[in-house]
Design a protein around this motif. Sequence first.
Motif, PDB file in Angstrom:
ATOM      1  N   LYS A 146       0.825  -1.217   0.000  1.00  0.00           N
ATOM      2  CA  LYS A 146       0.000   0.000   0.000  1.00  0.00           C
ATOM      3  C   LYS A 146       0.855   1.262   0.000  1.00  0.00           C
ATOM      4  CE  LYS A 146      -1.876  -1.121   3.945  1.00  0.00           C
ATOM      5  NZ  LYS A 146      -1.170  -2.364   4.302  1.00  0.00           N
ATOM      6  N   SER A 147       1.802   1.311   0.928  1.00  0.00           N
ATOM      7  CA  SER A 147       2.645   2.512   1.014  1.00  0.00           C
ATOM      8  C   SER A 147       3.477   2.679  -0.247  1.00  0.00           C
ATOM      9  CB  SER A 147       3.569   2.434   2.218  1.00  0.00           C
ATOM     10  OG  SER A 147       2.813   2.311   3.389  1.00  0.00           O
ATOM     11  N   THR A 148       3.957   1.576  -0.774  1.00  0.00           N
ATOM     12  CA  THR A 148       4.751   1.645  -2.001  1.00  0.00           C
ATOM     13  C   THR A 148       3.911   2.222  -3.130  1.00  0.00           C
ATOM     14  OG1 THR A 148       5.853  -0.352  -1.244  1.00  0.00           O
ATOM     15  CG2 THR A 148       6.213   0.288  -3.531  1.00  0.00           C
ATOM     16  N   PHE A 166       2.488  11.154   5.355  1.00  0.00           N
ATOM     17  CA  PHE A 166       3.057   9.833   5.601  1.00  0.00           C
ATOM     18  C   PHE A 166       2.521   9.226   6.883  1.00  0.00           C
ATOM     19  CE2 PHE A 166       5.862  11.082   2.361  1.00  0.00           C
ATOM     20  CZ  PHE A 166       6.393   9.914   1.862  1.00  0.00           C
ATOM     21  N   GLN A 167       2.866   7.935   7.065  1.00  0.00           N
ATOM     22  CA  GLN A 167       2.562   7.281   8.326  1.00  0.00           C
ATOM     23  C   GLN A 167       3.276   8.044   9.451  1.00  0.00           C
ATOM     24  OE1 GLN A 167       3.394   3.374   6.999  1.00  0.00           O
ATOM     25  NE2 GLN A 167       2.186   2.389   8.570  1.00  0.00           N
ATOM     26  N   TYR A 168       2.622   8.229  10.554  1.00  0.00           N
ATOM     27  CA  TYR A 168       3.173   8.982  11.676  1.00  0.00           C
ATOM     28  C   TYR A 168       3.808  10.303  11.234  1.00  0.00           C
ATOM     29  CZ  TYR A 168       2.219   4.747  14.171  1.00  0.00           C
ATOM     30  OH  TYR A 168       1.574   3.671  14.711  1.00  0.00           O
ATOM     31  N   LEU A 200      -3.125  10.101   2.160  1.00  0.00           N
ATOM     32  CA  LEU A 200      -2.755   9.936   3.571  1.00  0.00           C
ATOM     33  C   LEU A 200      -2.494   8.464   3.861  1.00  0.00           C
ATOM     34  CD1 LEU A 200      -5.641  11.921   3.587  1.00  0.00           C
ATOM     35  CD2 LEU A 200      -4.366  12.623   5.590  1.00  0.00           C
ATOM     36  N   ASP A 201      -1.330   8.193   4.439  1.00  0.00           N
ATOM     37  CA  ASP A 201      -0.973   6.819   4.777  1.00  0.00           C
ATOM     38  C   ASP A 201      -1.297   6.588   6.251  1.00  0.00           C
ATOM     39  OD1 ASP A 201       0.033   4.298   4.839  1.00  0.00           O
ATOM     40  OD2 ASP A 201       1.935   4.794   3.871  1.00  0.00           O
ATOM     41  N   GLU A 202      -2.352   5.836   6.512  1.00  0.00           N
ATOM     42  CA  GLU A 202      -2.808   5.550   7.868  1.00  0.00           C
ATOM     43  C   GLU A 202      -2.846   6.797   8.748  1.00  0.00           C
ATOM     44  OE1 GLU A 202      -1.304   1.994   9.576  1.00  0.00           O
ATOM     45  OE2 GLU A 202      -0.751   1.197   7.625  1.00  0.00           O
ATOM     46  N   PRO A 203      -3.710   7.752   8.383  1.00  0.00           N
ATOM     47  CA  PRO A 203      -3.701   9.032   9.099  1.00  0.00           C
ATOM     48  C   PRO A 203      -4.162   8.922  10.550  1.00  0.00           C
ATOM     49  CG  PRO A 203      -5.562   8.927   7.581  1.00  0.00           C
ATOM     50  CD  PRO A 203      -4.703   7.736   7.291  1.00  0.00           C
TER      51      PRO A 203
HETATM   52 MG   LIG Z   1       2.640   1.231   4.935  1.00  0.00          MG
END
Ligand SMILES: [Mg+2]
Lengths: 300, 261
Positions: A46-48, A103-105, A184-187
Motif C-alpha cells: 500500500k505505502s509503495t 506519511f505514516q506517523y 494519507l498513509d494511515e492518518p
Molecule cells: Mg505502509
Amino acid sequence: MNIVCEHLTYVYDKGSPFAVKALDDVSLTIAEGEFFGIIGHTGSGKSTFVQHLNGLIRLPSSKKKRYKPEKGEILPTLKVGEYDLTSRKTDFYSLRKKVGMVFQYPEYQLFAETVKDDVAFGLKNFSKGISKEETERAVGDALTACGLDPKEVAEMSPFDLSGGQKRRVAIAGVIVTRPEILVLDEPAAGLDPLGKREVMALLHRLHGSWCKTIVIVSHDMDEIAENCTRAAVFSEGKVVMCLPPRQLFKRTDELLSLGLDIPLVAKICLALQRRGIEIDCDFTADDFVAKVLALRRDRR
Amino acid sequence: MKDVAFGQYYPVNSFVHRCDPRLKLFFLVAFIAAIFVANNFWALGACAAVLIAVVALSRVPLGKVLRAIRGVLILVIFSAVISVFFYSGETVYWKYGILCVTREGIFFSVFLIIRLFLLVICSSMLTYTTTPVALTDGIESIFHVHVLALIMSIALRFIPILMDETERIKNAQKARGADFESGNIFKRIKAIVPILIPLILSAFRRADELGDAMDARCYMGGKKRTKYKKLTFSWRDLVAFLTAAALVTGVALLRVYVGGM
Ligand SMILES: [Mg+2]
Ligand SMILES: Nc1ncnc2c1ncn2[C@@H]1O[C@H](COP(=O)(O)OP(=O)(O)OP(=O)(O)O)[C@@H](O)[C@H]1O
C-alpha cells in the motif's frame, strides 16, 4: 485530476539478494472527487503504491534517458491528471504541489521551532517569494481547517503539543499548499479514539472543498465503510478487489481469508443473517440504523 | 541501504561465511601483517592469490567486492601519484626541481596501489561475510569486554534502522517541496536541517525505548552473563588458520631469501 495506473510493478533493491517485489501488475483508476480507500495486510504494498503517486518512487523509464524494458516486461502507465509519470520530462516538483502526501506517523517529520514555521515550510518551498502576510493567512487557514486555533498554537513549539494535535499540525503542513489530491498513509494510526474521530472528521471537512480527491490507506474497516466512495484491496502487491464499500464488505469470506477485518456493522449484519434477518445496507452506522428501523416499521 | 558498501553483510551461505568470526578477525590481522611484511612482487602475489581464493570461496559477486575499492580509489590514486613524483631512486626518467620520476618510484607506487587494494578488499570481505552480531560476538570473546561489544552491536544494529528512517523523513520533506539536490553549499546545508532534527529526535526516542525494553527484560551488564550461542571452531577454521599461518611464513621467508625488488 484523475489517477490512472496500469500494469505497475515495483521491486525494491532490484537485482540484489534483498529484492522484494512490492507491487505486482497493479491497475487502478481513481477518479477526481473520490474518497478512495486502500486496504490490505501489512507488507501488501500500500505505502509503495501511494509513494508512486507524487513521484517519490519513480518509474525506471522516468529516470533513464533511453530506458530499455526487459524481455516480456509490460510497460506501465501511470498518469496523475496531465502528468505522465512514466516520462522523463515530467516536472515532478510541481506534481508534488498538486499531490499532497501525509506519511505514516507524520508528526515525526515536524522540525521547526514553532508550529507556524513548520506549517509554512511547504508553502515557502512551493511558492517561492510569497509575501509574509500571505504566508500568515495561508498558515492560519490551514490550521483552522485542521481544527486547531491558530491564535493558540501558532507560536507554540510543535513538540509541546499532544499526539493528536501534532498529527493535525503535520496534516496542516501538507494541505497548506492546497493540493488537488491528498494522499494519507494511515492518518489515524496510533491515536486514541477521540483523536481518530477528529482526524476523520477533518478529512471529511477537507474533502470536496479543500482537496478534490482524497486517497487514504487504512487498516480500520469502519473508517473505510463510513467514509470511502470506493476501496481497493491489496494483497501481496496485487489489487484483488476494487469496489464501493457496499459491495466490498459483502465479500466477507474473501476479506477474512486475506487476513483483513470487516466493519462492525458488517459483523452485526452477519449475526442478524444467521438469525434469519437480511439487512441490505452500505455498512455505515446511519444507513444500518435506518434500515433496521424501516424493517421494524414493516413488521408492525 | 543502497550506497554504502562498507559494513554491508552479503547474505549467502559459503565456506567463508561459516568460518568462526574470531578466526576471520585473526585471518584479517595476519593478512594485513603479511601485506606489510611483503617487500617483493612474489610475496605480494602470494597475498593476492590467497585473497582471490577467499573471494572465490565467499560467493560474494565480484561487482560487490570491487565496489569496496571505489570508495578509496581517489585516495589510492592520490598517494600513488605523490609517491611516483617524490620517490628518489637510481634510474631517473624525468626530473624537475624536487620532482622526479624513477624506475624505483614507479615500482613503489604500483606496489602501494596493490597493497592498498588488497587491504581494502580484505577488510570489506570480513564485513561482507560476517554479520555485525557475529563480529561483535567474536570481538567480545577475544577481548572479554562485554559493555564495549554491546555498545558496538547496538550501534551496528541501529545503522540500517536510522538509514531507513532518514529515507522516510527525507521523502516526507520532499513531499513538502524540500529540495536537497540543487543550490550552493550553504543552501544545501540549510536544507539538511528538516531531516536532521526529526532524525536526532527519533534516535533519542529509539534509544529510550531500547533502554526501557532492556530494563523490562532485567538486563544487567557484567561478567556473569552467559551466551545463548557459543562460538565453536570447526575444520573450516583449521583450514583458514593454516592458510594464514602459511601465508605469513611464506611471505617472511620470501622477504629474507629474495629481498626487496
Ligand atoms: Mg505502509
Ligand atoms: N525501503 C524499502 N526497501 C526495501 N524493501 C521495502 C522498503 N519499503 C518497503 N519494502 C518492502 O516492500 C513490501 C511492501 O511494503 P509496503 O511498505 O508498501 O507495505 P504496506 O502495505 O504499506 O504495509 P504496512 O501496512 O505495514 O504499512 C514489504 O515486503 C516491505 O518489506
